[in-house]
Design a protein around this motif. Structure first.
Motif, short mmCIF file in Angstrom:
data_model
loop_
_atom_site.label_atom_id
_atom_site.label_comp_id
_atom_site.label_asym_id
_atom_site.label_seq_id
_atom_site.Cartn_x
_atom_site.Cartn_y
_atom_site.Cartn_z
N ASN A 192 12.29 112.88 70.27
CA ASN A 192 11.79 113.05 71.73
C ASN A 192 10.61 112.48 72.02
O ASN A 192 9.51 112.90 72.05
CB ASN A 192 11.79 114.67 71.73
N ALA A 193 10.91 111.27 72.90
CA ALA A 193 9.69 110.40 72.93
C ALA A 193 8.83 111.11 74.08
O ALA A 193 7.60 110.70 74.27
CB ALA A 193 10.07 108.94 73.54
N ASP A 194 9.39 111.91 75.10
CA ASP A 194 8.65 112.52 76.05
C ASP A 194 7.94 113.84 75.57
O ASP A 194 7.03 114.21 76.04
CB ASP A 194 9.85 113.10 76.92
N SER A 195 8.53 114.49 74.40
CA SER A 195 7.73 115.79 74.10
C SER A 195 7.78 115.61 72.72
O SER A 195 8.36 116.52 72.13
CB SER A 195 8.19 116.87 74.66
N SER A 214 8.33 111.26 67.44
CA SER A 214 8.69 110.33 68.75
C SER A 214 9.92 109.77 68.92
O SER A 214 10.42 109.80 70.17
CB SER A 214 7.48 109.36 68.62
N THR A 268 7.31 118.94 70.83
CA THR A 268 8.20 120.01 70.67
C THR A 268 9.23 119.95 69.62
O THR A 268 9.58 120.86 68.81
CB THR A 268 9.32 119.75 72.06
#
Length: 259
Positions: A204-207, A201, A210
């Motif tokens: 890449n907090a948004d994904s 997180s 991924t």
């Protein structure tokens, strides 16, 4: 000897006992007949872990901050009072810190990581070794990381702390090699635990999924390890089957170190 008798009556102390690796390792020792003391700074979490594991055998808890010498002396005393001995010490507590370049890392953040990951391991060694030296036997397993053997970007405090654990392991192993005590370190690559969820997180907090997929793609085995896979190596290192394994750095990394 059956698996349930392999550690019959032996006393095991596990720091970071409320975490995924700590609980998985406690489970492996308990089913082999060991008595286990779970140590963690989070009282509610470690008590919950005890309730989950209680059906497997003799498990108790101690609340302690591993960076506090008084707390460390306290959990060691608790273990000795309860068990009369410490046969195995899984020196496992650790934190990941914040993911950031060196130039953005606050000294306070660096100190916090070192307080747990290095000072905590050192204090555990200091106080548990006193018990093991008196009794003339014992096995200690320190949790380092593949980051304790390699470098990584944006995790300098964590990387440096885990390299320090490697050094502490080697120094301790040499000091007590003729006293019936073995000291080794384990070096996992990413393990499927809440710690990795936090790191994913942060990257890449948004994904975050991924990030997980990218990490897994880089692994020769194509996945994270499971906490139980770490636990089984710890149990081996603690066992008589590892009687000539001392001062070793055991990679549990799915082949990362071979690349």
């Amino acid at each position: 000897m059956t698996a349930s008798e392999a550690f019959g009556g032996k006393a095991v102390v596990i720091t970071g006992g409320a975490g995924a690796i700590g609980q998985a390792t406690a489970r492996e020792f308990l089913v082999r007949g060991a008595r286990v003391l779970l140590v963690d700074r989070d009282a509610s979490s470690v008590e919950y872990a005890r309730t989950v594991l209680a059906e497997l055998g003799d498990v108790s808890t101690a609340v302690a901050d591993v960076s506090s010498e008084d707390d460390v002396a306290g959990y060691v005393q608790t273990a000795v009072e309860r068990f009369g001995t410490i046969d195995v010490f899984f020196n496992n507590a650790g934190i990941e810190g914040r993911m950031q370049p060196i130039v953005n890392t606050a000294a306070e953040d660096f100190d916090k990581v070192f307080a747990v990951n290095v000072r905590g391991v050192f204090l555990g060694l200091k106080h548990v070794l006193q018990v093991m030296l008196r009794q003339g036997h014992g096995s200690i397993i320190n949790t380092s990381s593949e980051a304790g053997l390699n470098g990584a970007t944006s995790l300098a405090d964590y990387v440096a702390s885990k390299h320090a654990v490697t050094g502490l392991t080697k120094a301790a192993a040499l000091e007590v090699a003729r006293d019936g005590i073995r000291v080794n370190s384990i070096h996992p690559s990413p393990v499927n635990t809440p710690m990795m969820r936090r790191l994913e997180s942060t990257w890449n907090a948004d994904s975050p999924e991924t990030v997980k997929a990218e990490f897994e793609a880089k692994s020769p085995m194509g996945r994270y390890s499971d906490p139980s896979e770490i636990a089984k190596v710890v149990v081996f290192l603690a066992s008589d089957d590892a009687s000539f394994v001392n001062g070793a750095q055991i990679r549990i990394d799915g082949g990362n170190g071979a690349a």
